[in-house]
Write a protein that holds these residues in place. Structure first.
Motif, short mmCIF file in Angstrom:
data_model
loop_
_atom_site.label_atom_id
_atom_site.label_comp_id
_atom_site.label_asym_id
_atom_site.label_seq_id
_atom_site.Cartn_x
_atom_site.Cartn_y
_atom_site.Cartn_z
N ILE A 1 0.85 -1.19 0.00
CA ILE A 1 0.00 0.00 0.00
C ILE A 1 0.89 1.25 0.00
CG2 ILE A 1 -1.84 1.24 1.19
CD1 ILE A 1 -2.59 -1.54 0.06
N LYS A 2 0.79 2.01 -1.07
CA LYS A 2 1.56 3.25 -1.17
C LYS A 2 0.86 4.38 -0.44
CE LYS A 2 3.71 6.34 -4.56
NZ LYS A 2 3.94 6.58 -6.02
N ASP A 3 -0.47 4.43 -0.55
CA ASP A 3 -1.22 5.47 0.14
C ASP A 3 -2.69 5.06 0.21
OD1 ASP A 3 -1.63 7.84 1.47
OD2 ASP A 3 -1.96 9.02 -0.34
N VAL A 4 -3.38 5.56 1.22
CA VAL A 4 -4.81 5.33 1.35
C VAL A 4 -5.43 6.60 1.93
CG1 VAL A 4 -4.46 4.23 3.61
CG2 VAL A 4 -6.63 3.92 2.38
N GLN A 5 -6.53 7.02 1.35
CA GLN A 5 -7.23 8.21 1.81
C GLN A 5 -8.73 7.94 1.81
OE1 GLN A 5 -6.11 11.54 -0.64
NE2 GLN A 5 -3.96 11.48 -0.01
N ILE A 6 -9.42 8.55 2.76
CA ILE A 6 -10.88 8.46 2.76
C ILE A 6 -11.45 9.87 2.78
CG2 ILE A 6 -10.92 6.23 3.92
CD1 ILE A 6 -11.79 7.69 6.47
N SER A 7 -12.62 10.02 2.21
CA SER A 7 -13.35 11.28 2.25
C SER A 7 -14.67 11.00 2.96
CB SER A 7 -13.60 11.81 0.83
OG SER A 7 -14.37 13.01 0.87
N VAL B 1 -7.24 4.10 -2.79
CA VAL B 1 -6.09 3.31 -2.39
C VAL B 1 -5.11 3.25 -3.56
CG1 VAL B 1 -5.26 1.05 -1.61
CG2 VAL B 1 -7.49 1.90 -0.83
N ILE B 2 -3.87 3.65 -3.30
CA ILE B 2 -2.81 3.52 -4.30
C ILE B 2 -1.95 2.33 -3.88
CG2 ILE B 2 -0.85 4.62 -5.45
CD1 ILE B 2 -2.09 7.32 -4.77
N ARG B 3 -1.88 1.32 -4.74
CA ARG B 3 -1.18 0.09 -4.36
C ARG B 3 -0.18 -0.30 -5.45
NH1 ARG B 3 -6.17 -4.26 -4.92
NH2 ARG B 3 -6.36 -4.21 -7.18
N ILE B 4 0.81 -1.07 -5.05
CA ILE B 4 1.85 -1.54 -5.97
C ILE B 4 1.85 -3.06 -5.94
CG2 ILE B 4 4.32 -1.55 -6.47
CD1 ILE B 4 4.49 1.17 -5.06
N ASP B 5 1.72 -3.64 -7.12
CA ASP B 5 1.76 -5.10 -7.23
C ASP B 5 3.18 -5.58 -6.92
OD1 ASP B 5 2.25 -7.71 -8.84
OD2 ASP B 5 0.06 -7.50 -8.82
N LYS B 6 3.31 -6.50 -5.97
CA LYS B 6 4.63 -6.95 -5.55
C LYS B 6 5.34 -7.75 -6.64
CE LYS B 6 3.81 -7.05 -0.54
NZ LYS B 6 3.78 -7.88 0.68
N ALA B 7 4.59 -8.41 -7.50
CA ALA B 7 5.20 -9.24 -8.55
C ALA B 7 5.70 -8.40 -9.72
CB ALA B 7 4.21 -10.29 -9.03
N THR B 8 4.89 -7.41 -10.13
CA THR B 8 5.22 -6.65 -11.33
C THR B 8 5.70 -5.23 -11.03
OG1 THR B 8 2.97 -5.79 -11.58
CG2 THR B 8 3.44 -7.94 -12.57
N GLN B 9 5.51 -4.77 -9.79
CA GLN B 9 5.81 -3.39 -9.39
C GLN B 9 4.93 -2.37 -10.11
OE1 GLN B 9 8.02 -2.63 -6.76
NE2 GLN B 9 7.70 -4.85 -6.60
N ALA B 10 3.83 -2.85 -10.68
CA ALA B 10 2.91 -1.95 -11.34
C ALA B 10 2.06 -1.23 -10.29
CB ALA B 10 2.02 -2.72 -12.31
N GLU B 11 1.86 0.06 -10.52
CA GLU B 11 1.06 0.86 -9.60
C GLU B 11 -0.36 0.99 -10.12
OE1 GLU B 11 1.09 5.53 -8.46
OE2 GLU B 11 2.91 4.44 -7.86
N SER B 12 -1.33 0.87 -9.24
CA SER B 12 -2.73 1.02 -9.63
C SER B 12 -3.49 1.79 -8.56
CB SER B 12 -3.39 -0.35 -9.84
OG SER B 12 -3.37 -1.11 -8.65
N VAL B 13 -4.62 2.34 -8.98
CA VAL B 13 -5.45 3.14 -8.07
C VAL B 13 -6.80 2.45 -7.93
CG1 VAL B 13 -6.53 5.37 -7.64
CG2 VAL B 13 -4.29 5.27 -8.76
#
Length: 206
Positions: free
Chosen positions: A132-138, A157-169
């Motif tokens: 988990i790179k970042d998490v925010q709630i409104s 939630v901004i997360r990074i896949d541990k296998a590919t290092q791809a970032e997704s929101v």
């Protein structure tokens, strides 16, 4: 309840003093000039007055205690205050500690899980694949009703896949219910739901 306790002590003293004084001086206490004073005049007026004073004091004490308890509940950290840093750190045990023992969690795109063991396993599986790179709630709404609290809003939630290092929101909305247990707000129901994927461009042009 310090105030109510003090009022109760005063009431016991107020009721005991007139009777004790009259037991010792049944004919009253004589003052210079021939005047006499009795602690309990005819009709029990002193006792009636003290009863009314005691009732008012006790009621004030109970109201003050209830108001103080309500303020303490609202001032206590919310379940989200517990959840967000634990989730960001990827700590399944710390996240689980934000839930009541019999809490229910609906996993976005997945099954319902219930209880600490299932909730912990669900988060452990999730954190095994992503960082988990970042998490925010409104927060859109938050209501406290006694020892129960309902909140709703949106999350990112901004997360990074541990296998590919791809970032997704990951974006979505949530509804949660928490309860004051042992001086802490803990989730008893947690229902996050991811937003639906955007419509294909061909559909947006229609």
């Amino acid at each position: 309840m310090p105030l109510a306790g003090g009022a109760a002590a005063f009431c016991r003293l107020a009721h005991a003093f007139p009777a004790a004084l009259d037991d010792r001086y049944p004919d009253g206490v004589a003052f210079s000039g021939g005047a006499k004073f009795r602690a309990q005049p005819s009709g029990g007026r002193v006792m009636n007055v003290s009863n009314r004073i005691c009732a008012a004091l006790l009621l004030s004490g109970l109201v003050g205690w209830a108001s103080g308890a309500a303020v303490a509940q609202e001032m206590a950290p919310s379940a989200a205050d517990c959840f967000l840093p634990a989730f960001k750190s990827g700590d399944a045990d710390a996240v689980t500690a934000c839930y009541a023992e019999d809490a229910v969690l609906w996993i976005p795109g997945g099954p319902m899980v219930k209880g600490h063991a299932e909730i912990r396993d669900a988060f452990a599986d999730f954190f095994a694949d992503v960082t988990i790179k970042d998490v925010q709630i409104s927060i859109m709404g938050d209501e406290v009703m006694g020892d129960t609290r309902a909140s709703w809003g949106t999350y990112t939630v901004i997360r990074i896949d541990k296998a590919t290092q791809a970032e997704s929101v990951q974006r979505g909305r949530y509804v949660e219910v928490s309860k004051m247990i042992g001086g802490r707000w803990l989730y008893i129901v947690d229902h996050p739901a991811d937003d639906p994927p955007p419509a294909p461009e061909s559909e947006q042009d229609m």
